[in-house]
Motif scaffolding. Structure first.
Motif, mmCIF file in Angstrom:
data_model
loop_
_atom_site.group_PDB
_atom_site.id
_atom_site.type_symbol
_atom_site.label_atom_id
_atom_site.label_comp_id
_atom_site.label_asym_id
_atom_site.label_seq_id
_atom_site.Cartn_x
_atom_site.Cartn_y
_atom_site.Cartn_z
ATOM 1 N N SER A 1 -3.174 -0.086 -2.984
ATOM 2 C CA SER A 1 -2.201 -0.880 -3.729
ATOM 3 C C SER A 1 -2.427 -0.671 -5.219
ATOM 4 O O SER A 1 -3.576 -0.567 -5.673
ATOM 5 N N HIS A 2 -1.322 -0.635 -5.970
ATOM 6 C CA HIS A 2 -1.426 -0.327 -7.399
ATOM 7 C C HIS A 2 -0.661 -1.324 -8.255
ATOM 8 O O HIS A 2 0.346 -1.881 -7.841
ATOM 9 N N SER A 3 -1.135 -1.476 -9.490
ATOM 10 C CA SER A 3 -0.365 -2.197 -10.499
ATOM 11 C C SER A 3 0.744 -1.261 -10.982
ATOM 12 O O SER A 3 0.759 -0.072 -10.649
ATOM 13 N N GLU B 1 0.835 -1.213 0.000
ATOM 14 C CA GLU B 1 0.000 0.000 0.000
ATOM 15 C C GLU B 1 0.864 1.255 0.000
ATOM 16 O O GLU B 1 1.929 1.290 0.629
ATOM 17 N N ASN B 2 0.379 2.282 -0.683
ATOM 18 C CA ASN B 2 1.070 3.574 -0.622
ATOM 19 C C ASN B 2 0.625 4.321 0.637
ATOM 20 O O ASN B 2 -0.108 3.766 1.466
ATOM 21 N N ALA B 3 1.055 5.563 0.783
ATOM 22 C CA ALA B 3 0.733 6.313 2.005
ATOM 23 C C ALA B 3 -0.774 6.483 2.189
ATOM 24 O O ALA B 3 -1.263 6.668 3.296
ATOM 25 N N GLU C 1 2.644 9.689 -8.917
ATOM 26 C CA GLU C 1 1.229 9.978 -9.184
ATOM 27 C C GLU C 1 0.610 8.841 -9.976
ATOM 28 O O GLU C 1 0.992 8.576 -11.110
ATOM 29 N N CYS C 2 -0.337 8.180 -9.352
ATOM 30 C CA CYS C 2 -0.958 7.010 -9.990
ATOM 31 C C CYS C 2 -2.052 7.457 -10.955
ATOM 32 O O CYS C 2 -2.221 8.633 -11.222
ATOM 33 N N GLN C 3 -2.804 6.478 -11.449
ATOM 34 C CA GLN C 3 -3.917 6.815 -12.340
ATOM 35 C C GLN C 3 -5.270 6.672 -11.648
ATOM 36 O O GLN C 3 -6.314 6.774 -12.292
ATOM 37 N N CYS C 4 -5.235 6.372 -10.331
ATOM 38 C CA CYS C 4 -6.528 6.095 -9.684
ATOM 39 C C CYS C 4 -7.082 7.304 -8.943
ATOM 40 O O CYS C 4 -8.222 7.283 -8.485
ATOM 41 N N GLY C 5 -6.259 8.340 -8.832
ATOM 42 C CA GLY C 5 -6.762 9.567 -8.209
ATOM 43 C C GLY C 5 -6.746 9.563 -6.695
ATOM 44 O O GLY C 5 -7.402 10.386 -6.053
ATOM 45 N N CYS C 6 -5.973 8.647 -6.095
ATOM 46 C CA CYS C 6 -5.950 8.577 -4.626
ATOM 47 C C CYS C 6 -5.085 9.686 -4.018
ATOM 48 O O CYS C 6 -5.083 9.892 -2.812
ATOM 49 N N GLY C 7 -4.325 10.354 -4.890
ATOM 50 C CA GLY C 7 -3.475 11.432 -4.385
ATOM 51 C C GLY C 7 -2.043 11.005 -4.125
ATOM 52 O O GLY C 7 -1.204 11.807 -3.746
ATOM 53 N N GLY C 8 -1.772 9.722 -4.326
ATOM 54 C CA GLY C 8 -0.406 9.218 -4.155
ATOM 55 C C GLY C 8 0.056 8.538 -5.419
ATOM 56 O O GLY C 8 -0.584 8.634 -6.474
ATOM 57 N N GLY C 9 1.197 7.855 -5.320
ATOM 58 C CA GLY C 9 1.701 7.106 -6.453
ATOM 59 C C GLY C 9 1.746 5.628 -6.128
ATOM 60 O O GLY C 9 1.183 5.197 -5.131
#
Ligand code: ZN
Length: 292
Positions: free
Chosen positions: A145-147, A139-141, A200-208
């Motif tokens: 969790s991201h691909s 998990e990011n901050a 910066e991810c693509q899901c818009g959570c504000g993190g990467g």
């Protein structure tokens, strides 16, 4: 020039042949080489810790579409075998779908009751365990969790990290290749700087995709399977044990997994792992085996 084992598993010997996506470990390591544990120190750490803990838990499983990818499970299996050859009991843990695949491809009697399968939601007593996470989403901050493409995959993953808020593993080794894997928080700055969607991810959570939590020791490698194999071989060498590996065995496990729907997490295909061709994979593994 003879590369160190650590540089070898980062992929430096094959930099001209690796697909672009498989160069992430080299890119992360280039940011601050001091953060990279050597393969030998992580293997030595494991050998020390297995004498102190009550249990060894290896967690793997990175979702790909409706199933899981080939990077992770093969490495987890090899590490489990190397530790069982030292007469240790090992729990292999993942989502039940992946466990059922492990059970289909492993000849259980070979390990004389030393191998147990633990559904990830029932993992317990981490405070007395050596935990090894192999290509497991972290998990990011923001707690997502991201691909590698920056897509939110949290709904597909059992949130094992929430347990860590209450119970810390006695010792934890994290293995990964891109910086979005559980335990690789050590490389957060590097991943944010060097890896697509790191900051910066693509899901818009504000993190990467860069993960937050840090394992005690890490293995950063071309693929997590390759890193886990290097670790298994180094553990075997340091402990003067007799576990061994071969291309034939690698191909057989990969084929069995492909047949059960476990595929390349980058291309979705069979035969490759993280888009590395079977030819290059064989070459990498053969050269790694030769070093031992
Ligand atoms: Zn996100």
């Amino acid at each position: 020039m003879d590369l160190s084992l650590t540089d070898f598993i980062l992929g430096k010997a094959f930099i001209d042949e690796l697909p672009e996506g498989a160069k992430r470990a080299i890119q992360i390591a280039s940011y601050n080489r001091q953060l990279v544990n050597t393969l030998e120190e992580t293997a030595s750490y494991i050998l020390t810790m297995i004498e102190e803990v009550d249990q060894i838990i290896i967690i793997t499983g990175f979702p790909y579409e409706s199933g899981f990818e080939t990077d992770g499970p093969i490495g987890a299996l090899n590490l489990a075998e190397a530790l069982m050859s030292l007469n240790k009991k090992v729990q292999l843990s993942a989502e039940v779908e992946l466990i059922s695949i492990f059970q289909k491809i492993i000849s259980l009697p070979n390990w004389e009751g030393r191998l147990a399968f633990t559904p990830i939601e029932t993992v317990a007593a981490l405070e007395d365990a050596l935990l090894i996470t192999v290509e497991r989403p972290g998990e990011n901050a923001q707690g997502r969790s991201h691909s590698m493409k920056g897509i939110n995959i949290s709904p597909k993953v059992y949130p094992i990290e929430q347990l860590f808020q209450f119970i810390k593993p006695y010792a934890w080794v994290g293995i990964g290749d891109g910086g979005n894997e559980l335990g690789l928080g050590q490389f957060k700055d590097a991943v944010e700087e060097k890896i697509p969607f790191g900051k910066e991810c693509q899901c818009g959570c504000g993190g990467g995709i860069a993960v937050e939590k840090k394992a005690d020791k890490t293995v950063l490698a071309t693929t997590s399977n390759f890193g886990a194999l290097g670790l298994a071989l180094d553990i075997t060498k340091q402990a003067q044990s007799n576990w061994s590996y071969s291309i034939a065995k690698d191909s057989q496990i990969l084929k069995s997994m492909n047949a059960l729907g476990i595929v390349d997490g980058v291309t979705g295909e069979e035969g490759t792992v993280d888009s590395i061709s079977p030819e290059l994979n064989s070459k990498m593994i053969n050269q790694l085996i030769k070093k031992y």
